[in-house]
Every structure is written in C-alpha cells, then in structure tokens.
Design an enzyme around this catalytic site. Structure first.
Site, PDB file in Angstrom:
ATOM      1  N   CYS A 183       1.235  -1.238  -0.191  1.00  0.00           N
ATOM      2  CA  CYS A 183      -0.078   0.126   0.333  1.00  0.00           C
ATOM      3  C   CYS A 183       1.222   1.071  -0.307  1.00  0.00           C
ATOM      4  O   CYS A 183       1.990   1.840  -0.434  1.00  0.00           O
ATOM      5  CB  CYS A 183      -0.757   0.135   1.561  1.00  0.00           C
ATOM      6  SG  CYS A 183      -0.290  -0.269   2.765  1.00  0.00           S
ATOM      7  N   ARG A 228      -2.299  -0.926   5.064  1.00  0.00           N
ATOM      8  CA  ARG A 228      -3.062  -0.967   4.950  1.00  0.00           C
ATOM      9  C   ARG A 228      -2.974  -2.523   4.169  1.00  0.00           C
ATOM     10  O   ARG A 228      -4.283  -3.410   3.863  1.00  0.00           O
ATOM     11  CB  ARG A 228      -3.551  -0.434   3.430  1.00  0.00           C
ATOM     12  CG  ARG A 228      -4.515   1.402   4.261  1.00  0.00           C
ATOM     13  CD  ARG A 228      -4.877   2.161   3.095  1.00  0.00           C
ATOM     14  NE  ARG A 228      -3.727   2.834   2.537  1.00  0.00           N
ATOM     15  CZ  ARG A 228      -3.805   3.621   1.799  1.00  0.00           C
ATOM     16  NH1 ARG A 228      -4.814   4.115   1.070  1.00  0.00           N
ATOM     17  NH2 ARG A 228      -2.756   4.136   1.569  1.00  0.00           N
TER      18      ARG A 228
END
Lengths: 343, 280
Positions: B238, B243
């Site tokens: 990410c 994430r």
C-alpha cells in the site's frame, strides 16, 4: 412568554415555531429572475444562531424523557450529572450545549479537527467539553467517521454520565422540521410556496420540510444543494458523504444540485454587501441553488434555508477570498497572518 | 467463518464475549488512538501503532527486544492466545497481527468486525478501566521472514513476473492521480504503481458492518475480477504497509494462498527510488 413584546422567562421560550417564526426576507438586488420570488429564511435569528436550534431542542427533550438526564449536583455535590454526548461539526453542539447549560446538564461535543477554531471556541464558551478527532487519519470509504464512533463509545462506556441523541439517525431531527420549519413557511407564504431550497448535512431539514410541505401541496419542489467534491464548506455533505446519515431519503428530494464549493463563499459575500444578509458559506451555496432554480423555472416562490451567519467563518472566508485580507493593515505593512491562510 | 481456508485466525465478537475471563489476551490497535481511552473491551490493552509498533529512529517495525518488552509489559506470554481488534475494519489490528506473526507468535487472531461491530451489539460490555497486567518475560524464539517482502523482492517480481502483486491503495493512488490520500504527511516522490500490480483497494474485502466478506465473494474479487492467480506467490503493498497487512491477512488466511508477503516499505519507498520502473 410574549412574542409581541419579546419578553421571555428563559431562552427555551424563544425557540421557533409557527407563532414565533424565524424571518423570511425577500432577495431584491441579487434576484436574477424577476418573475421568480426568492425568500431567505434567516435561521441565524434563532437563539443560538443556527437552524440547529430546532433539532437540538427536540433531541434534548427526547433525551430528558427517555434517557433520564440529570443536572450536575442533582444527587449531592459530587454528582457530575448525566448529560449529552454528540458528534457535531459545531452548530448542533452549540445549540445542545446552550440548551443543556440552561438545564444544568453536562455536554461533551465530539468533533473533527477540521471544524473552524471559532466554532470550537464557541462550544467551549457555551460550557461544552470537547473531544477533537483527527478524521483525516482515516481515508477509508464507507466507514463510520471517527467522531461518530468515539461518541458512540463514550455513550456506551459511560452510560451513567452521557446519552447520545445521534442527530444522524434520530427521527426527531426530521420531526423538528415537520413541526416547526415547515408550518412556519407555509403560514409565512400563505401557502404560495412553490420551491424550497436547502442543503444536505444530517438531512433532517430536507426530509422534514419535504414531508410537511409535500403533504400540503405535492407540487412543491424540494431542491437540495451539495458542494462539489473536495469541499470544505463546514456542516455540509455532498452525495458521496451521505452514507453516515440514515435520514437521507432520495424519494423526498426532487433535485440535488451539485455546485462548485467556491461559490459558497463568493455568493455569501454578495448577500452581505448587497442584500444586508450576513450569510454563512452554506447559505451562500443555497443561494446559488436558488439562483439556478429561479433561472430555470422562471416563475414561482422559492424559500431558501439560510442555516447560519458569517461570523463563525472569518478564517474560511479569508482562505477562499484572499482579497478580503488586502487593506486590513496600514499601508506598507503586511496584514496579520491568520491560521487558515497558513495551510 | 469455517468456510475460510484457515478459520482459526478469525474469531467472532460473540466468541470473545464468551471468553472474557478465560485467560485470552486482548489487544486493541486503532488508527484513532483516542478510541481506546473512551471505552474498550474489558481487559483489553492498547498498542499505539505510531509509537509502539514502529521503530522510533529508523524506518522499520520494532526490533525483537522492543517487541519482547512491549508484549511482556502487556502481560502476554509465549503460549497465550492473543485476540487483536481495532477501528476502521481492523486495519491497524491486522498490521499488529502481522507483527505478532513476524515475531513467531502463532496463536494470534483477529476479532471479525473490530470495535465497530462490538459497539453495535448492545450485549457487549465496554469499560474505561485500563488493566494493569502482571508483566511476563516474553522471549521471541524466531522470526518469520517469509511473510515480509523487501524492495528487492518486489523488483524481482517486476523482472520475472513470477508472483502476484496486489496494490491495495485507492484507485486514485494506483493510477497516479494522487500520491497519497488527502492530509497524509507520508508521501512519495512519484505517483503510480508497481508494473503488473493488480488494483484491489483493501476495504473491498469487508462488509458494511466491518466483517470480512464470504470466501466466495473474496474469491470472486481477487481471483475472477482482479486476476490474482491462485497458485502463485503474492506480495501485497500500500503506502506505508498498514492497509496491505489487512489484504495480506485476507489472501493468506481467508483464501489460503500459499506464500503471501506484506511489503511494508510500500509506495513511500518504491515511489521514491531512483530508476525503478513505474506504471500509470
């Protein structure tokens, strides 16, 4: 209580209703379409300065009846009381804090950091505690916002101290406008209203007005304005930000006009300088919606809900209209920098 | 949840509720660190992802000694069953789980739906009491480098095309329209994505209530729609590696891909390197 002499026993008696409506003022110099009458409903004339007094008073009454609010000191000097916790971008919190203070209830406002400093300070002045959340940390589409979740947590974990009205889900927010704003407008226009123009936030105003006015006359057009993507018009939501509220009902709205958010500021400035209406940015955006509708539909009587005034938004105006800052210092001196300009 | 490839790493809110005083160790890791103080699951401790899960000097996850100290101070022993939960669909909770797995703590699970689901369920208690666990002596017995990718691994995949690359950022970050989401201080020199990476934003994997989607839905999202190939090794990335821990969890444990790594250097590293290939 005497609305004629305007002598009241407490601030609650000043809250608006059919017998004590907020003013409607006609737009004259800025009306682009002579055949279409445009009225502004001046919600800043409410006791705490915004349309949110209506929902706040309904929500507070419900919390008193259902959640057992208790003034500080009710059960002895050490009793902190039981009050309100609510996620708010400012105006609802200010109304709730003001009303709660009169009753002696504690108030805690949970708000995103991007709320203007002026609004935060006003909340403090009204006696509210603040919990400030950095919502920008959470770039996650579809999720509940940090401030809402934090307020929910406080209401659950400290249910002996706080109750949460939840303006984004509470039908009393809609009911307030069905029972006050709607009837006021109907009476003030003698039933001749053809269009109502407002904005989207919790959507209590648009839903409540639509339910009342369309029951009176199904031909009345309900227009909502929404700022364009990336906006920073405090208190407003565009369509992509509406997941957070359950009070948004597409079937109650005839048109959603998406408007360039910079116009919120420039139209508001025109309203102040040319109509004497000290409109805040949301009212500026709604006025642009009114202009569009007047030019499109040519005839009719439109009522625009001017949610609050310009005073809380000086920094936002300065950011969007930097020319306002020119000339605010003696010649050959730089104007004093203000926070919003440093971003 | 039994449908998933490795169902033992995911537990429900009810499962946690039934075991509150059973000796399981509960850890909350939030994006917004104010949430824990306002109310949390009774007995849960909180780790702060910015100050406690990352090295405070160089760019890295915390070292072995710091991990031992952190986990030991939280009263967690090597044999304990640890349940992690957090806000924002367990985003940073998944990152914490990845760190636990990296330091060889195998008995660690996510609570499906995270704190939002717990809040939604009226029967689930919340407290503001912060526990004072008796410290333990925690010893890391070995690390698990197979779940972590470095930039050389990513460049190897770019060259050979022998693994799936999954970019879990927003579509605008993937396309290079923006380098980072608005308001983010950590950024990169260039926008775009690693050549060959498939775009599946991390939040695609969860339902509106914060729980993970069904295995069938996840298979459709990753395999059929995005073109992730089942038998291949996989690297998820990410912007700063948090994430992508969430997607790493989905691909490794819920879908059971054989060899999934989280590239925690992610775009802030790759998008700042001189001369590496970038696709837009």
């Amino acid at each position: 209580m005497n609305h004629q002499t305007r002598v009241y026993d407490d601030i609650f008696e000043m809250l608006p209703d059919e017998d004590n409506p907020t003013p409607l003022v006609r737009i004259n110099r800025l009306n682009p379409e002579p055949g279409f009458t445009l009225y502004a409903k001046l919600e800043w004339m409410n006791p705490f300065g915004s349309v949110k007094d209506r929902a706040a008073s309904y929500l507070l009454r419900q919390m008193e009846e259902e959640k057992g609010l208790r003034p500080e000191g009710a059960n002895g000097p050490d009793d902190p009381g039981k009050g309100i916790v609510e996620p708010t971008s400012g105006n609802t919190g200010l109304s709730l804090a003001g009303l709660a203070g009169v009753r002696g209830y504690p108030m805690k406002a949970v708000l995103p950091n991007k709320v203007p400093l002026e609004k935060k300070l006003m909340l403090r002045l009204a006696g509210s505690e603040l919990e400030v959340v950095n919502d920008d940390l959470c770039p996650s589409p579809g999720m509940g916002e940090g401030s809402i979740n934090l307020a929910r947590t406080i209401a659950r974990a400290q249910s002996d101290r706080y109750a949460m009205p939840h303006q984004y889900e509470n039908e009393n927010n809609v009911r307030a406008h069905m029972e006050t704003t709607g009837p006021e407008i109907w009476k003030q226009t003698a039933g001749e209203i053809t269009h109502v123009i407002t904005s989207l936030g919790t959507c209590g105003t648009v839903s409540g007005l639509s339910k009342f006015l369309k029951a009176k006359n199904p031909d009345i057009r309900v227009i909502a304005v929404a700022p364009s993507e990336g906006h920073d018009v405090p208190g407003l939501r565009n369509k992509s930000q509406l997941a957070v509220t359950t009070l948004y009902d597409e079937s109650l709205i005839d048109d959603v006009l998406e408007i360039d958010y910079e116009l919120a500021y420039t139209r508001a400035a025109e309203l102040f300088s040319r109509e004497g209406l000290r409109a805040g940015p949301s009212a500026g955006l709604i006025f642009e919606g009114g202009r569009i509708v007047a030019q499109r539909d040519k005839t009719g009587l439109g009522v625009m809900i001017f949610c609050d005034d310009a005073f809380k938004y000086a920094k936002s105006f300065a950011k969007h209209m930097p020319e306002l800052v020119e000339g605010t210092a003696p010649q050959n001196q730089q104007p004093e920098p203000i926070g919003a300009l440093k971003e | 949840m039994s449908e998933y490839a490795n169902p033992s790493v995911l537990v429900s809110t009810d499962w946690v509720h039934e075991r509150l005083n059973s000796g399981i160790k509960i850890v909350e890791v939030d994006v917004d660190t104010q949430q824990y103080g306002a109310g949390h699951i009774p007995g849960a401790v909180a780790f702060d992802w910015t100050t406690q899960l990352q090295d405070q000097t160089r760019r890295d996850i915390i070292g072995k000694d710091e991990f031992e100290q952190l986990v030991g101070a939280a009263g967690i022993s090597n044999d304990d069953e640890v349940v992690i939960y957090g806000d924002n669909n367990n985003w940073f909770a998944a990152y914490a789980l990845w760190v636990f797995k990296y330091y060889g703590h195998d008995n660690v699970k996510l609570m499906n739906g995270g704190r939002s689901k717990w809040l939604d369920e009226e029967d689930k208690p919340l407290t503001t009491d912060v526990p004072s666990p008796a410290p333990t002596t925690y010893t890391v017995k070995g690390t698990n480098p197979a779940i972590r990718a470095f930039v050389q691994d990513v460049l190897g995949v770019v060259k050979d095309g022998n693994a799936n690359l999954v970019d879990v950022r927003s579509h605008d970050e993937y396309s290079g329209k923006v380098i980072a989401p608005p308001g983010m201080s950590e950024t990169a020199q260039r926008g775009g994505h690693v050549p060959g990476a498939k775009s599946v934003p991390w939040v695609t994997a969860v339902n509106p209530d914060g729980t993970f989607k069904s295995r069938a839905d996840l298979e459709k999202i990753y395999f059929q729609d995005a073109g992730v190939i089942e038998g291949k090794d996989t690297i998820a990335y990410c912007r700063i590696g948090e994430r992508s821990s969430h997607t790493w969890f989905v691909l490794k444990y819920l879908l059971g891909l054989p060899n999934v790594k989280n590239y925690d250097g992610s775009w802030t590293e790759y998008g700042s390197m001189i001369g590496v290939p970038i696709e837009r």
